[in-house]
Design an enzyme around this catalytic site. Structure first.
Site, PDB file in Angstrom:
ATOM      1  N   ASP A  51     -16.746  56.086  10.602  1.00  0.00           N
ATOM      2  CA  ASP A  51     -16.298  54.704  10.609  1.00  0.00           C
ATOM      3  C   ASP A  51     -14.792  54.652  10.333  1.00  0.00           C
ATOM      4  O   ASP A  51     -14.348  54.949   9.219  1.00  0.00           O
ATOM      5  CB  ASP A  51     -17.083  53.922   9.541  1.00  0.00           C
ATOM      6  CG  ASP A  51     -16.832  52.430   9.624  1.00  0.00           C
ATOM      7  OD1 ASP A  51     -15.773  52.025  10.139  1.00  0.00           O
ATOM      8  OD2 ASP A  51     -17.708  51.669   9.149  1.00  0.00           O
ATOM      9  N   CYS A 118      -5.915  39.112  25.746  1.00  0.00           N
ATOM     10  CA  CYS A 118      -6.360  38.047  24.833  1.00  0.00           C
ATOM     11  C   CYS A 118      -5.274  37.653  23.828  1.00  0.00           C
ATOM     12  O   CYS A 118      -5.444  36.676  23.104  1.00  0.00           O
ATOM     13  CB  CYS A 118      -7.616  38.469  24.082  1.00  0.00           C
ATOM     14  SG  CYS A 118      -9.066  38.415  25.119  1.00  0.00           S
ATOM     15  N   TYR A 147     -10.220  37.787  17.850  1.00  0.00           N
ATOM     16  CA  TYR A 147      -9.984  39.086  18.491  1.00  0.00           C
ATOM     17  C   TYR A 147      -8.542  39.166  19.004  1.00  0.00           C
ATOM     18  O   TYR A 147      -7.840  40.165  18.821  1.00  0.00           O
ATOM     19  CB  TYR A 147     -11.005  39.250  19.620  1.00  0.00           C
ATOM     20  CG  TYR A 147     -10.768  40.401  20.556  1.00  0.00           C
ATOM     21  CD1 TYR A 147     -11.108  41.700  20.210  1.00  0.00           C
ATOM     22  CD2 TYR A 147     -10.207  40.185  21.817  1.00  0.00           C
ATOM     23  CE1 TYR A 147     -10.891  42.753  21.092  1.00  0.00           C
ATOM     24  CE2 TYR A 147     -10.000  41.221  22.701  1.00  0.00           C
ATOM     25  CZ  TYR A 147     -10.339  42.504  22.337  1.00  0.00           C
ATOM     26  OH  TYR A 147     -10.122  43.543  23.210  1.00  0.00           O
ATOM     27  N   LYS A 151      -5.351  41.520  17.689  1.00  0.00           N
ATOM     28  CA  LYS A 151      -4.604  42.412  18.594  1.00  0.00           C
ATOM     29  C   LYS A 151      -3.101  42.145  18.474  1.00  0.00           C
ATOM     30  O   LYS A 151      -2.290  43.069  18.509  1.00  0.00           O
ATOM     31  CB  LYS A 151      -5.051  42.209  20.045  1.00  0.00           C
ATOM     32  CG  LYS A 151      -6.424  42.784  20.375  1.00  0.00           C
ATOM     33  CD  LYS A 151      -6.414  44.306  20.431  1.00  0.00           C
ATOM     34  CE  LYS A 151      -7.718  44.853  20.952  1.00  0.00           C
ATOM     35  NZ  LYS A 151      -7.860  46.301  20.729  1.00  0.00           N
ATOM     36  N   ASN A 176      -9.054  42.587  31.572  1.00  0.00           N
ATOM     37  CA  ASN A 176     -10.475  42.799  31.925  1.00  0.00           C
ATOM     38  C   ASN A 176     -10.730  44.057  32.774  1.00  0.00           C
ATOM     39  O   ASN A 176     -10.590  44.045  33.997  1.00  0.00           O
ATOM     40  CB  ASN A 176     -11.028  41.552  32.619  1.00  0.00           C
ATOM     41  CG  ASN A 176     -12.526  41.427  32.392  1.00  0.00           C
ATOM     42  OD1 ASN A 176     -13.241  42.427  32.420  1.00  0.00           O
ATOM     43  ND2 ASN A 176     -13.011  40.206  32.170  1.00  0.00           N
ATOM     44  N   GLU A 189     -21.386  42.958  27.143  1.00  0.00           N
ATOM     45  CA  GLU A 189     -20.901  43.220  28.507  1.00  0.00           C
ATOM     46  C   GLU A 189     -19.975  42.111  28.995  1.00  0.00           C
ATOM     47  O   GLU A 189     -20.169  40.950  28.697  1.00  0.00           O
ATOM     48  CB  GLU A 189     -22.078  43.409  29.479  1.00  0.00           C
ATOM     49  CG  GLU A 189     -22.976  42.208  29.663  1.00  0.00           C
ATOM     50  CD  GLU A 189     -24.019  42.034  28.567  1.00  0.00           C
ATOM     51  OE1 GLU A 189     -23.946  42.713  27.525  1.00  0.00           O
ATOM     52  OE2 GLU A 189     -24.920  41.175  28.744  1.00  0.00           O
ATOM     53  N   ARG A 218     -10.071  35.100  36.812  1.00  0.00           N
ATOM     54  CA  ARG A 218      -9.633  36.302  36.076  1.00  0.00           C
ATOM     55  C   ARG A 218      -9.098  37.304  37.093  1.00  0.00           C
ATOM     56  O   ARG A 218      -9.364  37.198  38.294  1.00  0.00           O
ATOM     57  CB  ARG A 218     -10.826  36.989  35.356  1.00  0.00           C
ATOM     58  CG  ARG A 218     -11.497  36.203  34.244  1.00  0.00           C
ATOM     59  CD  ARG A 218     -10.596  36.057  33.026  1.00  0.00           C
ATOM     60  NE  ARG A 218     -11.321  35.438  31.921  1.00  0.00           N
ATOM     61  CZ  ARG A 218     -11.490  34.116  31.765  1.00  0.00           C
ATOM     62  NH1 ARG A 218     -11.016  33.267  32.665  1.00  0.00           N
ATOM     63  NH2 ARG A 218     -12.132  33.640  30.717  1.00  0.00           N
TER      64      ARG A 218
END
Ligand code: NAD
Ligand code: GDD
Length: 329
Positions: A51, A118, A147, A151, A176, A189, A218
């Protein structure tokens, strides 16, 4: 001296492809991840299962390597990153904080961060015919979800490690990414894999569910382009963030149509249902990547989807076969 690299997230989709790519370039590669790869055996020369939120695991992973590719993240498509924002930010911040510090302490010479499209502000992605996102669109900041905020923080962390410690950093903002050996069910997914699965599972004359009205847009980058761009960036002298993504904008309905063509299915209909949609439109401006790498992703979506569909259809068939042979409890 042997060229020794660490790939974190090597049990995952892009990390698994990157391990193989680096080895083909002559690198000795250690992988690190919570788990070994799910869909095929790793080719890594060494693998730390652990981890990476734990600094001691990061220390073991970074020991003796000259370059670190930081790809480990608690991530997924819209169905995943729209939930549990505190957990996502905490997990990913811990991974990134401890990995970059361990890389510095181990004396790694160069550090790659897998950032994301993102990070771009929601206010710049409100229409399907969105203007492609340039790297300098990142500020004023306003990512869509936790998220994306994490980043962006990880990008700044790399910038500060470069400034304070002289760590040589490279930062890619992936748009993506799709291809074989990626998550295709279970909730993490992304749209390309989800639509391949839904088409493969659809009965003759059946329906394929699409989240939203299907007119959101996208761009999709095939994984071979993604790992090649990553490696080219690492070999370049460009320390600022760069987009690695396709600049071909498609609607999600168009993506579904391309998947159906790849599958040779003209018997299916689309059904639009409620679901997490994220930004209304997103595309990559590739001016900077062309300038700094003399290269842009160019594998056609039709070609990448054909390979991806074939692999996912095989996984669906194998899962059905296993279910049919399962002994009832
Ligand atoms: P993935 O989920 O397939 O791989 C990520 C890996 O990180 C997984 O194998 C997971 O087990 C591992 N991981 C998660 N938490 C961990 C922990 N605490 N310790 C050790 N390992 C841990 O995702 P991917 O698509 O291969 O993405 C790779 C990187 O690229 C990620 O950083 C992701 O955020 C970034 N990215 C991906 C995309 C995309 O479209 N795939 C787009 C933008 C950015
Ligand atoms: N996942 C998924 N599954 N998306 C679907 C589906 C489906 O069955 N049907 C339609 N969509 C739509 C979503 O509603 C969204 O509008 C669009 O397809 C794209 O969804 P995703 O592929 O899940 O995610 P994304 O493009 O919004 O964001 C992804 O890419 C980022 C980088 O560009 C995520 O994977 C992020 O984690 C990543 O950083």
């Amino acid at each position: 001296m042997t060229r020794r690299a660490l790939v974190t997230g090597a049990g995952g989709f892009i990390g698994g492809h990157l391990v193989t790519y680096l080895q083909a370039q002559g690198w000795w590669v250690r992988g690190a991840d919570l788990r070994l790869p799910e869909f095929r055996a790793t080719t890594a020369d060494d693998f730390v299962v652990g981890d990476l939120r734990d600094p001691e695991v990061c220390r073991r992973a970074c020991d003796g390597v000259t370059e670190v590719y930081a790809l480990a993240a608690d991530m997924g498509g819209m169905g995943f990153i729209s939930k549990d924002p505190a957990t996502i930010l905490r997990n990913n911040a811990l991974i990134n904080l401890h990995t970059v510090e361990a890389a510095r302490l181990a004396g790694a010479q160069r550090y790659f961060l897998a950032s994301s499209a993102c990070i771009y502000p929601e206010y710049a992605q409100t229409t399907p015919d969105v203007r492609p996102l340039r790297e300098d669109d990142a500020f004023p900041a306003g990512p869509q979800d936790s998220y994306g905020w994490e980043k962006l923080m990880a990008e700044r962390l790399c910038v500060y490690y470069a400034e304070q410690y002289g760590l040589d950093v490279r930062i890619a903002r992936y748009h993506n990414v799709y291809g074989p050996y990626g998550t295709w069910d279970g909730g993490r997914e992304k749209a390309p894999a989800a639509l391949c699965r839904k088409v493969a599972e659809a009965p003759p004359g059946g329906e394929v569910e699409i989240w939203g009205d299907g007119r959101q847009t996208r761009s999709f980058c095939y994984v071979d382009d993604c790992v090649e761009g990553t490696y080219r960036l690492m070999r370049s002298d460009h320390a600022e963030p760069v987009n690695i993504g396709s600049d071909r904008l498609v609607t999600i309905d168009e993506l579904a149509a391309l998947v159906m063509t790849a599958a040779g299915r003209d018997d299916l209909r689309l059904r639009h249902v409620a679901g997490p949609q994220g930004v209304r439109g997103r595309n990559s401006d590739n001016t900077l990547v062309r300038q700094v790498l003399g290269w842009t992703p160019d594998i056609p979506l039709e070609e990448g989807l054909a390979v991806t569909y074939r692999w996912i259809a095989g996984e669906v068939a194998a899962a059905r076969g296993a279910a049919a042979h399962a002994t009832p409890a």
